[in-house]
Design a protein around this motif. Structure first.
Motif, short mmCIF file in Angstrom:
data_model
loop_
_atom_site.label_atom_id
_atom_site.label_comp_id
_atom_site.label_asym_id
_atom_site.label_seq_id
_atom_site.Cartn_x
_atom_site.Cartn_y
_atom_site.Cartn_z
N MET A 1 0.93 -1.03 0.10
CA MET A 1 0.20 0.10 0.00
C MET A 1 0.83 1.17 0.08
SD MET A 1 -3.54 -0.49 0.01
CE MET A 1 -4.60 -1.55 0.77
N PHE A 2 0.30 2.33 -0.63
CA PHE A 2 1.15 3.58 -0.70
C PHE A 2 0.15 4.52 0.01
CE2 PHE A 2 2.22 7.48 -2.57
CZ PHE A 2 3.78 7.51 -2.76
N LEU A 3 0.90 5.41 0.96
CA LEU A 3 0.34 6.58 1.60
C LEU A 3 0.74 7.94 0.95
CD1 LEU A 3 -1.55 6.72 3.98
CD2 LEU A 3 0.30 7.19 5.43
N ALA A 4 -0.25 8.46 0.42
CA ALA A 4 0.04 9.99 -0.21
C ALA A 4 -0.36 10.93 0.70
CB ALA A 4 -0.55 9.98 -1.55
N ILE A 5 0.46 12.03 1.06
CA ILE A 5 -0.11 13.12 2.00
C ILE A 5 0.31 14.51 1.35
CG2 ILE A 5 0.52 14.09 4.29
CD1 ILE A 5 1.60 11.16 5.07
N ASP A 6 -0.49 15.23 1.44
CA ASP A 6 -0.55 16.43 0.80
C ASP A 6 -0.79 17.48 2.20
OD1 ASP A 6 -0.67 18.99 -0.72
OD2 ASP A 6 -2.64 18.69 -1.22
N VAL A 7 0.27 18.21 2.45
CA VAL A 7 0.20 19.13 3.58
C VAL A 7 0.13 20.57 3.13
CG1 VAL A 7 1.35 19.98 5.87
CG2 VAL A 7 1.63 17.63 4.90
N GLY A 8 -1.14 21.02 3.18
CA GLY A 8 -1.53 22.43 2.79
C GLY A 8 -0.96 23.26 3.97
N ASN A 9 -1.40 24.65 3.87
CA ASN A 9 -0.98 25.59 4.95
C ASN A 9 -2.32 25.61 5.87
OD1 ASN A 9 1.28 27.45 4.35
ND2 ASN A 9 0.21 27.62 2.31
N THR A 10 -3.52 25.18 5.56
CA THR A 10 -4.81 24.98 6.40
C THR A 10 -5.05 23.52 6.54
OG1 THR A 10 -5.58 27.16 5.26
CG2 THR A 10 -7.30 25.73 6.71
N GLN A 11 -4.96 22.76 5.56
CA GLN A 11 -5.56 21.27 5.76
C GLN A 11 -4.52 20.34 5.01
OE1 GLN A 11 -9.55 21.02 3.98
NE2 GLN A 11 -10.34 21.32 6.33
N THR A 12 -4.37 19.21 5.77
CA THR A 12 -3.83 18.28 5.22
C THR A 12 -4.60 17.30 4.86
OG1 THR A 12 -1.98 18.59 6.64
CG2 THR A 12 -2.09 16.44 5.78
N THR A 13 -4.37 16.58 3.43
CA THR A 13 -5.17 15.46 2.99
C THR A 13 -4.21 14.15 3.07
OG1 THR A 13 -4.61 16.18 0.73
CG2 THR A 13 -6.72 16.73 1.80
N ILE A 14 -4.82 13.13 3.34
CA ILE A 14 -3.93 11.89 3.40
C ILE A 14 -4.75 10.83 2.45
CG2 ILE A 14 -3.13 9.81 4.55
CD1 ILE A 14 -3.06 11.99 7.12
#
Length: 261
Positions: free
Chosen positions: A1-14
């Motif tokens: 499995m691959f975990l992708a994480i996008d850390v923005g200034n307000t919210q983080t999506t996983i």
């Protein structure tokens, strides 16, 4: 499995993706610059446990982060789980797309991820409008090169600025009104914020299409408020909420194919 994480200034999506690159599950949380690797570890365990998933099934991960202090925290958190560092998208490094700009290192990792995923999914040319803390417009030209775009204050930034100076307006929900002409204070504010964001996107995208002579380029909406804004315009070909996460997966896969371990 691959975990992708996008850390923005307000919210983080996983996002959790299987070996074929298909989405399995996703989560969203607030971004806090004070989070440590231990705190992020606790959050990850909580998300997986809540949904009956096993964190040990993750064997690789990728990270796009616009908050430097959290790049370090997430990297340590993920390295502790994987026994190897995650792929961290760094401006200027090879990401599978030519960046035709004077200073490629100045481009945010999330914008490159958007461009890569849009190109692979929808072809070239293609335009992405990402409604996050900032509203980013990212453009891939007819030759498949990333050409830049536009950055403006996001809907919530604009709303917060307005509400902080006009206390009586602070209870207005951020949603698309039925008409551009507001006949109450509430709908007038909604029109200004949501329809205004849609109109800005329409205007900028129209000018970009004219400048690059790509009138038929599809326009993809993504980001936390994409569905809200899409209700106020016919600009978008589709709303693709997982575009950035999928771009992280795409870049990881391309790097693995280029330099297999």
């Amino acid at each position: 499995m691959f975990l992708a994480i996008d850390v923005g200034n307000t919210q983080t999506t996983i996002g959790l993706f299987d070996e074929e690159g298909a989405s399995v599950h996703g989560w969203r949380m607030s971004t806090s610059r004070t989070d440590t690797s231990d705190m992020l570890d606790s959050r990850l365990h909580g998300f997986f446990s809540k949904d009956g998933l096993d964190l040990s099934s993750v064997d690789c991960a990728g990270l796009a982060c616009v908050v430097p202090v959290l790049t370090r925290a997430w990297s340590k958190c993920l390295t502790d789980h994987l026994a190897q560092p995650p792929m961290v998208l760094t401006p200027g490094e090879w990401c599978g797309i030519d960046v035709d700009m004077p200073n490629p290192r100045s481009v945010g990792a999330d914008r490159i991820a958007n461009a890569v995923a849009a190109k692979r999914t929808y072809g070239a040319p293609v335009i992405v409008v990402d409604f996050g803390t900032a509203t980013n417009i990212d453009v891939v030209d007819a030759d498949g090169k990333y050409r830049g775009g536009a950055i403006s204050p996001g809907l919530m930034l604009s709303a917060s600025a307005l509400f902080s100076r006009a206390a009586k307006l602070s209870s207005v929900p951020i949603e698309a009104p039925a008409h551009a002409l507001g006949d109450t204070t509430e709908t007038a504010v909604q029109s200004g914020i949501v329809v205004g964001a849609a109109a800005m996107a329409e205007g900028l995208v129209g000018r970009i299409k004219e400048e690059l002579d790509i009138p038929e380029a599809p326009v993809i909406a993504t980001g936390g408020l994409a569905r809200t804004v899409s209700k106020a315009t016919t600009l978008f070909t589709t709303v693709d909420p997982e575009l950035t996460l999928r771009g992280i997966v795409d870049i990881y896969q391309m790097r693995e194919e280029r330099n297999p371990r």
